[in-house]
Design a protein around this motif. Structure first.
Motif, PDB file in Angstrom:
ATOM      1  N   ASN A  83       0.771  -1.086   0.041  1.00  0.00           N
ATOM      2  CA  ASN A  83       0.038  -0.030  -0.088  1.00  0.00           C
ATOM      3  C   ASN A  83       0.725   1.311   0.106  1.00  0.00           C
ATOM      4  O   ASN A  83       0.229   2.380   0.313  1.00  0.00           O
ATOM      5  CB  ASN A  83      -0.935  -0.003   1.313  1.00  0.00           C
ATOM      6  CG  ASN A  83      -1.928  -1.048   1.075  1.00  0.00           C
ATOM      7  OD1 ASN A  83      -2.859  -1.336   0.191  1.00  0.00           O
ATOM      8  ND2 ASN A  83      -2.062  -1.969   2.152  1.00  0.00           N
ATOM      9  N   GLU A  84       2.090   1.064  -0.346  1.00  0.00           N
ATOM     10  CA  GLU A  84       3.186   2.163  -0.264  1.00  0.00           C
ATOM     11  C   GLU A  84       3.666   2.196  -1.503  1.00  0.00           C
ATOM     12  O   GLU A  84       4.214   1.299  -2.247  1.00  0.00           O
ATOM     13  CB  GLU A  84       3.980   2.308   0.681  1.00  0.00           C
ATOM     14  CG  GLU A  84       3.341   2.344   2.246  1.00  0.00           C
ATOM     15  CD  GLU A  84       4.541   2.341   3.206  1.00  0.00           C
ATOM     16  OE1 GLU A  84       5.653   1.925   2.973  1.00  0.00           O
ATOM     17  OE2 GLU A  84       4.107   2.451   4.372  1.00  0.00           O
TER      18      GLU A  84
ATOM     19  N   ILE B 174      -3.355   2.166  -5.472  1.00  0.00           N
ATOM     20  CA  ILE B 174      -3.277   3.115  -4.200  1.00  0.00           C
ATOM     21  C   ILE B 174      -3.923   4.534  -4.357  1.00  0.00           C
ATOM     22  O   ILE B 174      -4.618   4.944  -3.479  1.00  0.00           O
ATOM     23  CB  ILE B 174      -1.576   3.114  -3.827  1.00  0.00           C
ATOM     24  CG1 ILE B 174      -1.261   1.768  -3.480  1.00  0.00           C
ATOM     25  CG2 ILE B 174      -1.619   4.113  -2.840  1.00  0.00           C
ATOM     26  CD1 ILE B 174       0.092   1.734  -3.354  1.00  0.00           C
ATOM     27  N   GLN B 175      -3.639   5.233  -5.326  1.00  0.00           N
ATOM     28  CA  GLN B 175      -4.188   6.630  -5.743  1.00  0.00           C
ATOM     29  C   GLN B 175      -5.808   6.687  -5.932  1.00  0.00           C
ATOM     30  O   GLN B 175      -6.253   7.420  -5.098  1.00  0.00           O
ATOM     31  CB  GLN B 175      -3.356   7.083  -6.888  1.00  0.00           C
ATOM     32  CG  GLN B 175      -2.106   7.378  -6.725  1.00  0.00           C
ATOM     33  CD  GLN B 175      -1.364   7.874  -8.274  1.00  0.00           C
ATOM     34  OE1 GLN B 175      -2.243   7.319  -9.321  1.00  0.00           O
ATOM     35  NE2 GLN B 175      -0.207   8.378  -8.128  1.00  0.00           N
TER      36      GLN B 175
ATOM     37  N   GLU C 240      -7.660   4.252  -4.356  1.00  0.00           N
ATOM     38  CA  GLU C 240      -7.933   3.956  -3.040  1.00  0.00           C
ATOM     39  C   GLU C 240      -8.093   5.321  -2.237  1.00  0.00           C
ATOM     40  O   GLU C 240      -9.079   5.529  -1.367  1.00  0.00           O
ATOM     41  CB  GLU C 240      -7.293   2.857  -2.569  1.00  0.00           C
ATOM     42  CG  GLU C 240      -7.549   1.657  -2.940  1.00  0.00           C
ATOM     43  CD  GLU C 240      -6.669   0.529  -2.567  1.00  0.00           C
ATOM     44  OE1 GLU C 240      -5.650   0.813  -1.651  1.00  0.00           O
ATOM     45  OE2 GLU C 240      -6.743  -0.812  -3.015  1.00  0.00           O
ATOM     46  N   LYS C 241      -7.061   6.000  -2.321  1.00  0.00           N
ATOM     47  CA  LYS C 241      -6.981   7.340  -1.852  1.00  0.00           C
ATOM     48  C   LYS C 241      -8.252   8.182  -1.960  1.00  0.00           C
ATOM     49  O   LYS C 241      -8.863   8.827  -1.100  1.00  0.00           O
ATOM     50  CB  LYS C 241      -5.463   7.650  -1.807  1.00  0.00           C
ATOM     51  CG  LYS C 241      -4.580   7.307  -1.242  1.00  0.00           C
ATOM     52  CD  LYS C 241      -3.031   8.042  -1.294  1.00  0.00           C
ATOM     53  CE  LYS C 241      -2.062   7.122  -0.934  1.00  0.00           C
ATOM     54  NZ  LYS C 241      -0.742   7.959  -0.983  1.00  0.00           N
TER      55      LYS C 241
ATOM     56  N   LYS D 176     -11.248   6.869  -0.682  1.00  0.00           N
ATOM     57  CA  LYS D 176     -11.494   7.077   0.734  1.00  0.00           C
ATOM     58  C   LYS D 176     -12.032   8.557   0.907  1.00  0.00           C
ATOM     59  O   LYS D 176     -12.881   9.075   1.787  1.00  0.00           O
ATOM     60  CB  LYS D 176     -10.208   7.136   1.319  1.00  0.00           C
ATOM     61  CG  LYS D 176     -10.279   7.100   3.038  1.00  0.00           C
ATOM     62  CD  LYS D 176      -8.979   6.747   3.605  1.00  0.00           C
ATOM     63  CE  LYS D 176      -8.955   6.776   5.052  1.00  0.00           C
ATOM     64  NZ  LYS D 176      -7.945   6.436   5.952  1.00  0.00           N
TER      65      LYS D 176
END
Length: 681
Positions: free
Chosen positions: A339-340, A482-483, A485-486, A489
């Motif tokens: 996740n990074e 990841i982007q 998901e951010k 959120k």
């Protein structure tokens, strides 16, 4: 021949003492070429393995003839054969399933057998028949114990013994095939002395064969013939008339000549798959690593080995394809849990370095405004120096232009490529001859570079280039995830905020609108249902509004009642889709409200049990049971009942599959729905 793992016991079937078609069996034994000979390791190993798996002191590979049975391999048993009237294995020939006799003294077929009543006093028997491809039983692989075993064998032991019996037959068939092959090769050797025209015809076929082949003569393994495929495999070297050690010193150093010596000395075939051969046509030339499937077949004349026939295939492409697929599979598994962005870059570098045999690999953070890269601690091969700290891209060439555009940089030789040849010395000081850079973008902007370095020039194949691009694409996709998901959120938080405001406004409007309504219970029920929806929304929001664990859903309803200690929850972990989570929340809310007003929760001693399970009897079905205890007797509402009663009867997802029992101990309701629908997003 395939078999089932079914077991014949004395209670399940009566079997004759010997297969009636003896001639057919003897013919099958002859065709397989099974003869009594010295012990063979393959059969000894299988017998030993059968004894170990079944925890038995005795294991035998038994071949049953007309008047006797003899043992191709044995463990823990002295005789090499027994008369047919002492054979327990003969009883296994009447069926293709395993025969298990827990106590030989209790079975009428064996209780008077001399090896049961006398030495060596065997008491337990389990035998898997040895069955040919034509379905003919020729004997058995059996295990024997000196004490009875009432429980027989475990299912795993039965399965293993059956598979080992198949392997015994495979060994018999293999030896028959090898014997046929030896005949074929011997025929090829005799054909070598035929007329010149015939030799030219065979030579033409030999040269055109897709497999590489060579004919070696004498104990020094002198090359007598090679085909075109063999010449390509050894780099076009002149080998005819020379020994292997002289013509191929690189092969000799890797042990291939020693293997030829062993085959020539023992007369045994040697076969191997995916053997690594590091071919170096000249001492100063590059090393070309190849993977080979091949066989060394001894050639005999008058019973003496006179040469060796070499045949095989170059399977390098296949091996590397498998490795690339495995590497991509590993990449996918590792990226799934990352996740990074930095972690994704590290994983991509490690995967590339491992497959490509790099000197150095890692990642660097890019300062695009200053056109610099900060190289983080990186992986290095033994003897290689790490490259850490800040570097200016332009000091090492112009390839930053490609990276900024999002294009991978693949330079096979920095001294030749126009993007780096003017910076050859600077790159060479860092031990870089081959350069691979994968750009990592965020919002279309270059923020990171994954790098792989080699200190010697090498040619990257089209498959290598495709693999590098696939790693880059998957790393970029993981970063995009990841982007996303951010962003999701943030959107969820905004949606939650707005929905909470909307629900609060609905409650406020309802309060003002219904202020004059005299039925305060209805107003209160309406507000509590809005609150239940808000609770379900909050739970789904925590799971990105796609699904929620059932325990979270049920616990969320219970917590709103401030009576959690009066509920018992039990069931497996199940993830519900959004629609099912909302439906279950409303149904449980109505059941709980009724329980507080009229049921178990209306008295101090009452309690509620909520249980759920998956019923696998037919189609997987989700079932939830609500059980009230310690309260007043439940009574069925008059008429159609209110909204809450109708909602409960509609059940999960409105399927109507609800069973309600109004018992003296309290209400019990069971609701069922297809699991696939309950988990549908």
């Amino acid at each position: 021949m395939s078999r089932s793992n079914a077991v014949l016991t004395p209670e399940s079937q009566t079997i004759t003492s010997l297969d009636c078609d003896t001639d057919t069996r003897l013919k099958a034994i002859t065709q397989l070429g099974i003869v009594e000979a010295s012990a063979e390791q393959a059969f000894d190993d299988l017998t030993q393995l059968a004894a170990q798996i079944c925890d038995a002191p005795v294991a035998l590979v038994s071949v049953v003839e007309k008047d006797r049975q003899w043992f191709k391999a044995k463990v823990g048993f002295t005789p090499s054969e027994t008369p047919i009237d002492q054979s327990v294995c003969a009883h296994a020939l009447g069926s293709r399933e395993m025969l298990v006799i827990p106590d030989l003294m209790s079975d009428p077929r064996t209780m008077s057998n001399p090896i049961v009543t006398g030495e060596p006093h065997i008491r337990f028997y389990a035998g898997a028949p040895l069955v040919t491809e034509d379905g003919i039983a020729i004997g058995s692989l059996c295990v024997i114990d000196y004490k009875p075993r009432p429980a027989g064998l475990t299912q795993k032991q039965v399965s293993a013994l059956s598979k080992l019996a198949d392997q015994v037959m495979a060994q018999f068939a293999l030896r028959r095939a090898l014997a046929d092959r030896e005949d074929l090769v011997a025929g090829l050797s005799r054909a070598h002395g035929r007329a010149a025209e015939e030799r030219r015809r065979l030579t033409s076929m030999f040269q055109a064969a897709p497999s590489f082949m060579a004919l070696l003569r004498g104990p020094e393994h002198v090359f007598d013939m090679t085909n075109a495929a063999y010449q390509r495999m050894v780099g076009g070297r002149d080998v005819l008339g020379r020994s292997v050690r002289e013509a191929l010193p690189d092969a000799a150093e890797q042990g291939f000549a020693d293997l030829l010596d062993k085959v020539y000395r023992t007369g045994e075939v040697y076969q191997v798959e995916a053997a690594l051969f590091a071919s170096q046509a000249s001492p100063e030339g590059p090393v070309d690593e190849r993977y080979l499937d091949f066989v060394y077949q001894p050639l005999e004349e008058n019973g003496e080995v006179t040469g060796i026939f070499v045949e095989g295939y170059d399977v390098t492409d296949r091996v590397w394809q498998i490795r690339r697929q495995e590497a991509l599979s590993e990449l996918g598994e590792r990226l799934r849990d990352s996740n990074e962005v930095a972690g994704i870059a590290t994983i991509a570098a490690e995967i590339l370095a491992g497959l490509l045999g790099a000197t150095r690999a890692g990642f660097g953070s890019v300062d695009l405004q200053n056109e610099t890269v900060f190289m983080h601690p990186n992986w290095c091969a033994p003897g290689a120096e790490p490259v850490e700290g800040t570097y200016r891209f332009r000091d090492y060439g112009s390839f930053i232009d490609d990276l900024v555009a999002g294009r991978p940089v693949l330079i096979e030789d920095i001294a030749v490529d126009e993007r780096t040849r003017d910076s050859e010395n600077a790159l060479a000081e860092l031990g870089i001859r081959v350069l691979c850079n994968l750009p990592i973008l965020e919002d279309g902007k270059l923020v990171m570079v994954v790098f792989v370095h080699h200190d010697t020039a090498r040619q990257l194949s089209n498959d290598d280039l495709a693999f590098i691009r696939q790693v880059g694409d998957r790393a970029q996709a993981a970063i995009a995830r990841i982007q996303a998901e951010k962003l999701q959120k943030v959107l969820n938080q905004e949606l939650s905020h707005r929905l909470k405001n909307t629900l609060a406004m609905v409650q406020a409007i309802a309060g003002q609108t219904l202020r004059s309504v005299t039925e305060k219970d209805a107003v209160e029920a309406f507000n509590s249902r809005i609150h239940a929806l808000s609770t379900a929304h909050q739970i789904l929001l925590q799971e990105n509004w796609s699904a929620a664990p059932i325990r979270n859903v049920v616990s969320g309803v219970v917590k709103t009642l401030n009576q959690s200690d009066r509920f018992a929850l039990d069931g497996p972990d199940v993830v519900l889709g959004a629609r099912a989570a909302l439906s279950m929340t409303l149904v449980l809310h109505e059941l709980a409200t009724n329980a507080i007003k009229y049921g178990a929760l209306s008295v101090e001693a009452g309690s509620v049990s909520i249980e759920w399970c998956i019923d696998h009897a037919e189609e997987d079905t989700f079932a939830l049971t609500w059980t009230e205890q310690g309260g007043p007797a439940a009574t069925e509402p008059d008429g159609r009942g209110g909204f809450g009663s109708r909602l409960i009867k509609m059940g999960l997802l409105g399927t109507g599959s609800t069973s309600i029992n109004y018992g003296t101990e309290g209400l019990q309701a069971e609701m069922r729905a297809p699991l696939s629908q309950m988990q549908q997003i």
